[in-house]
Design a protein around this motif. Structure first.
Motif, PDB file in Angstrom:
ATOM      1  N   LYS A 267       0.883  -1.017  -0.041  1.00 45.27           N
ATOM      2  CA  LYS A 267      -0.051  -0.015  -0.054  1.00 45.27           C
ATOM      3  C   LYS A 267       0.772   1.242   0.105  1.00 45.27           C
ATOM      4  CE  LYS A 267      -4.016  -1.985   2.325  1.00 45.27           C
ATOM      5  NZ  LYS A 267      -4.917  -1.826   3.688  1.00 45.27           N
ATOM      6  N   SER A 268       1.969   1.092   0.682  1.00 45.13           N
ATOM      7  CA  SER A 268       2.680   2.219   0.860  1.00 45.13           C
ATOM      8  C   SER A 268       3.674   2.607  -0.560  1.00 45.13           C
ATOM      9  CB  SER A 268       3.966   2.096   1.862  1.00 45.13           C
ATOM     10  OG  SER A 268       4.747   3.136   2.001  1.00 45.13           O
ATOM     11  N   LEU A 269       3.975   1.480  -1.085  1.00 41.17           N
ATOM     12  CA  LEU A 269       4.662   1.664  -2.406  1.00 41.17           C
ATOM     13  C   LEU A 269       3.630   2.190  -3.494  1.00 41.17           C
ATOM     14  CD1 LEU A 269       7.043   1.262  -4.124  1.00 41.17           C
ATOM     15  CD2 LEU A 269       6.285  -1.346  -4.567  1.00 41.17           C
ATOM     16  N   LEU A 270       2.497   1.629  -3.425  1.00 37.52           N
ATOM     17  CA  LEU A 270       1.408   2.233  -4.459  1.00 37.52           C
ATOM     18  C   LEU A 270       0.932   3.572  -4.217  1.00 37.52           C
ATOM     19  CD1 LEU A 270      -1.225  -0.749  -4.292  1.00 37.52           C
ATOM     20  CD2 LEU A 270       0.038   0.191  -6.468  1.00 37.52           C
ATOM     21  N   SER A 271       1.160   4.189  -2.644  1.00 36.90           N
ATOM     22  CA  SER A 271       0.924   5.541  -2.489  1.00 36.90           C
ATOM     23  C   SER A 271       2.102   6.462  -2.932  1.00 36.90           C
ATOM     24  CB  SER A 271       0.466   5.815  -1.133  1.00 36.90           C
ATOM     25  OG  SER A 271      -0.941   5.052  -0.905  1.00 36.90           O
ATOM     26  N   ASN A 272       3.351   5.990  -2.453  1.00 37.36           N
ATOM     27  CA  ASN A 272       4.522   6.827  -2.441  1.00 37.36           C
ATOM     28  C   ASN A 272       5.436   6.578  -3.575  1.00 37.36           C
ATOM     29  OD1 ASN A 272       3.594   8.412  -0.115  1.00 37.36           O
ATOM     30  ND2 ASN A 272       4.262   6.437   1.172  1.00 37.36           N
ATOM     31  N   GLY A 273       5.391   5.313  -4.113  1.00 36.83           N
ATOM     32  CA  GLY A 273       6.413   4.914  -5.060  1.00 36.83           C
ATOM     33  C   GLY A 273       6.260   5.471  -6.549  1.00 36.83           C
ATOM     34  N   PHE A 308       1.340 -14.863  -1.165  1.00 34.54           N
ATOM     35  CA  PHE A 308       2.130 -14.039  -0.415  1.00 34.54           C
ATOM     36  C   PHE A 308       3.584 -14.086  -1.370  1.00 34.54           C
ATOM     37  CE2 PHE A 308       6.227 -14.229   1.767  1.00 34.54           C
ATOM     38  CZ  PHE A 308       6.265 -13.007   2.308  1.00 34.54           C
ATOM     39  N   THR A 309       3.793 -15.335  -1.947  1.00 33.85           N
ATOM     40  CA  THR A 309       4.925 -15.418  -3.014  1.00 33.85           C
ATOM     41  C   THR A 309       4.823 -14.535  -4.195  1.00 33.85           C
ATOM     42  OG1 THR A 309       5.364 -17.569  -2.064  1.00 33.85           O
ATOM     43  CG2 THR A 309       6.041 -17.073  -4.346  1.00 33.85           C
ATOM     44  N   ASP A 310       3.617 -14.566  -4.624  1.00 33.55           N
ATOM     45  CA  ASP A 310       3.241 -13.836  -5.992  1.00 33.55           C
ATOM     46  C   ASP A 310       3.258 -12.446  -5.750  1.00 33.55           C
ATOM     47  OD1 ASP A 310       2.626 -16.186  -7.309  1.00 33.55           O
ATOM     48  OD2 ASP A 310       0.483 -16.116  -7.011  1.00 33.55           O
ATOM     49  N   LEU A 311       3.075 -12.051  -4.706  1.00 28.23           N
ATOM     50  CA  LEU A 311       2.842 -10.194  -4.323  1.00 28.23           C
ATOM     51  C   LEU A 311       4.430 -10.084  -3.834  1.00 28.23           C
ATOM     52  CD1 LEU A 311       1.591  -7.727  -3.782  1.00 28.23           C
ATOM     53  CD2 LEU A 311       0.906  -8.489  -1.420  1.00 28.23           C
ATOM     54  N   ASP A 312       4.939 -11.032  -3.240  1.00 29.26           N
ATOM     55  CA  ASP A 312       6.301 -10.581  -2.608  1.00 29.26           C
ATOM     56  C   ASP A 312       7.361 -10.446  -4.042  1.00 29.26           C
ATOM     57  OD1 ASP A 312       8.331 -10.284  -0.909  1.00 29.26           O
ATOM     58  OD2 ASP A 312       9.152 -12.234  -1.336  1.00 29.26           O
ATOM     59  N   ASP A 313       7.040 -11.110  -5.082  1.00 25.27           N
ATOM     60  CA  ASP A 313       7.707 -11.331  -6.207  1.00 25.27           C
ATOM     61  C   ASP A 313       7.528  -9.627  -6.934  1.00 25.27           C
ATOM     62  OD1 ASP A 313       9.036 -13.423  -5.945  1.00 25.27           O
ATOM     63  OD2 ASP A 313       7.618 -14.715  -7.090  1.00 25.27           O
ATOM     64  N   GLN A 314       6.226  -9.652  -7.062  1.00 27.23           N
ATOM     65  CA  GLN A 314       5.550  -8.419  -7.671  1.00 27.23           C
ATOM     66  C   GLN A 314       6.180  -7.156  -7.138  1.00 27.23           C
ATOM     67  OE1 GLN A 314       4.151  -7.928 -10.545  1.00 27.23           O
ATOM     68  NE2 GLN A 314       2.836  -9.915 -10.864  1.00 27.23           N
ATOM     69  N   TYR A 315       6.164  -7.344  -5.702  1.00 27.91           N
ATOM     70  CA  TYR A 315       6.501  -5.886  -4.938  1.00 27.91           C
ATOM     71  C   TYR A 315       8.051  -5.685  -5.003  1.00 27.91           C
ATOM     72  CZ  TYR A 315       7.993  -3.403  -0.732  1.00 27.91           C
ATOM     73  OH  TYR A 315       8.404  -2.435  -0.024  1.00 27.91           O
ATOM     74  N   THR A 316       8.857  -7.008  -5.096  1.00 24.22           N
ATOM     75  CA  THR A 316      10.058  -6.572  -5.188  1.00 24.22           C
ATOM     76  C   THR A 316      10.548  -6.065  -6.395  1.00 24.22           C
ATOM     77  OG1 THR A 316      10.712  -8.627  -3.633  1.00 24.22           O
ATOM     78  CG2 THR A 316      12.703  -8.096  -5.194  1.00 24.22           C
ATOM     79  N   ASN A 317      10.065  -6.583  -7.513  1.00 29.47           N
ATOM     80  CA  ASN A 317      10.333  -6.129  -8.963  1.00 29.47           C
ATOM     81  C   ASN A 317       9.965  -4.631  -8.945  1.00 29.47           C
ATOM     82  OD1 ASN A 317      11.348  -8.492  -9.597  1.00 29.47           O
ATOM     83  ND2 ASN A 317       9.463  -9.015 -10.550  1.00 29.47           N
ATOM     84  N   ALA A 318       8.753  -4.235  -8.513  1.00 34.96           N
ATOM     85  CA  ALA A 318       8.181  -2.988  -8.518  1.00 34.96           C
ATOM     86  C   ALA A 318       9.127  -1.951  -7.761  1.00 34.96           C
ATOM     87  CB  ALA A 318       6.718  -2.914  -8.146  1.00 34.96           C
ATOM     88  N   LYS A 319       9.370  -2.516  -6.574  1.00 34.70           N
ATOM     89  CA  LYS A 319      10.228  -1.647  -5.459  1.00 34.70           C
ATOM     90  C   LYS A 319      11.491  -1.088  -6.265  1.00 34.70           C
ATOM     91  CE  LYS A 319      10.711   0.174  -1.318  1.00 34.70           C
ATOM     92  NZ  LYS A 319      12.061   0.813  -1.256  1.00 34.70           N
TER      93      LYS A 319
END
Length: 430
Positions: A267-273, A308-319
């Motif tokens: 959520k933080s990444l979506l708001s501030n990234g 969790f695994t799917d979102l973690d992969d997506q989050y890591t790449n997007a971050k």
């Protein structure tokens, strides 16, 4: 007509006494023997009866013996007399036996009636199957058909049937009660399971409906197969949900906290990234799926780990992409700010130089009579004269006090308005 051996012996015996044994005589004796043979059969049948007394047995056996002894010595009239006497005895014994059997029939019919009445009363109890109730009705009808019988055999057969049915009805009732007790135990298991975490709303609804379906048999049940089918369905449902609950608990124990933390970070990444539209869409979709798993929406054991695994992969790449974009933009902004600062400093230096040149020219025009006042020393600081300011030409900053006046140019307060007051430091201050 061929005579029997015994009959032939009698005929020969009569011949020795001078009596002529004609064919007619032979036939007459044959009829006597046939009549006696039937009489003996009646006697034997009576002797086999359970209702004959010991005295009556003795009388009938004596009748058999008497005829056997007389058949080789008595003439036809004597034998007929013995048969007549035997028939009278047999008739008396037959009546006695019949009377005894009739009394026994009534006694045992009464006992059967009591058994059937007990069964009829039991048929109204709870947990008596419809099949057993139908058999009890059939037994009542059979009783009515044998109530006027003159023979003990059907009465005893009915008594045996009543006894067997009584045992079967009792056993079947116990079995039905036992099956219903199992359903009650299932409801207790459902209550225990309903108190556990990680059950979906649909699973809770299924368990409560299962309890209601079981409850309908608690007061009474009359079809065994219906109870058996209900118990099998109940047991299977509880086992299935129990296994799923255990697997879900394991999944949540390992990933619930990590999933919640990752969702907050997402959520933080979506708001501030600094994300592309595609990255935002993919992250939002993966986050929603994981959030659904946390509330058991369309959940099967293992979904939390997978989500969790799917979102973690997506989050890591997007971050990673977002951090690079932010760093690149920051670097570009810093470079632009530095360039702007250098530009401003050059412009201020040029303005200072121009002001100094103008001031110098003005001073030259004022003449030798007009001289710039000198700063006064206060401690280690030089104080600018009234109406004047110290100017740092290189930075375009003005000050009221300085330590080394030679590093500054003394300008009028009016001229100082074209510059910016400087911040205090170890060598200059306001």
């Amino acid at each position: 007509m061929k005579l029997r051996k015994e009959l032939l012996g009698i005929v020969l015996a009569f011949s020795m006494t001078g009596i002529i044994a004609t064919s007619a005589n032979a036939n007459a004796y044959q009829e006597i023997y046939d009549q006696q043979e039937k009489q003996e059969q009646k006697i034997k049948t009576l002797l086999e009866s359970e209702f004959i007394s010991a005295d009556e047995q003795s009388i009938l056996k004596n009748e058999l013996s008497t005829f056997a002894q007389a058949k080789n010595s008595q003439n036809r009239q004597g034998l007929l007399a013995l048969i007549a006497q035997s028939e009278e005895q047999v008739s008396q014994v037959s009546q006695s036996v019949a009377s005894m059997e009739a009394n026994t029939i009534q006694t045992e019919l009464g006992q059967v009636e009591i058994q059937i009445d007990t069964l009829v009363e039991k048929s109204d109890e709870a947990f008596i199957s419809k099949a057993d109730q139908d058999q009890i009705k059939d037994l009542v009808e059979k009783y009515q058909t044998v109530s006027d019988t003159k023979e003990i055999t059907p009465v005893r057969a009915l008594a045996d049937e009543a006894k067997t049915l009584t045992e079967a009805v009792t056993d079947n009732q116990k079995e039905l009660i036992s099956l219903v007790d199992t359903l009650k135990a299932d409801n207790e298991s459902s209550d225990t399971l309903l108190k556990k975490p990680y059950l979906s709303d649909s699973e809770k609804k299924e368990l409560n409906q299962n309890k209601a379906d079981n409850q309908q048999f608690f007061e009474d049940a009359d079809v065994k197969q219906a109870v058996v089918d209900r118990q099998e369905a109940s047991s299977k449902l509880i086992e299935t949900i129990s296994q799923k609950q255990a697997a879900t608990a394991k999944d949540f124990k390992s990933y619930e906290d990590k999933a919640k933390s990752l969702i907050n970070e997402t959520k933080s990444l979506l708001s501030n990234g600094d994300l592309s539209d595609e990255e935002k869409t993919e992250l939002t979709s993966a986050k929603t799926q994981l959030e659904d798993s946390l509330v058991l929406k369309d959940y099967t054991p293992g979904n939390l780990k997978t989500g969790f695994t799917d979102l973690d992969d997506q989050y890591t790449n997007a971050k990673t992409s977002s951090d690079k974009r932010i760093a690149d933009k920051k670097k570009a902004a810093e470079a632009a700010a530095e360039a702007e600062r250098e530009k401003q400093e050059k412009e201020q230096a040029a303005q200072a130089k121009a002001a100094e040149e103008a001031n110098q020219a003005s001073s030259n025009q004022t003449g030798s009579n007009q001289s710039t006042p000198s700063p006064s020393l206060v401690g280690e600081w030089y104080q600018a004269p009234d109406g004047y300011k110290f100017l740092k030409v290189e930075s375009g900053k003005t000050y009221g006090q300085v330590k080394i006046p030679s590093n500054f140019t003394l300008i009028t307060a009016t001229e100082a308005q074209s510059y910016t007051p400087g911040r205090g430091n170890g060598y200059a201050k306001q």
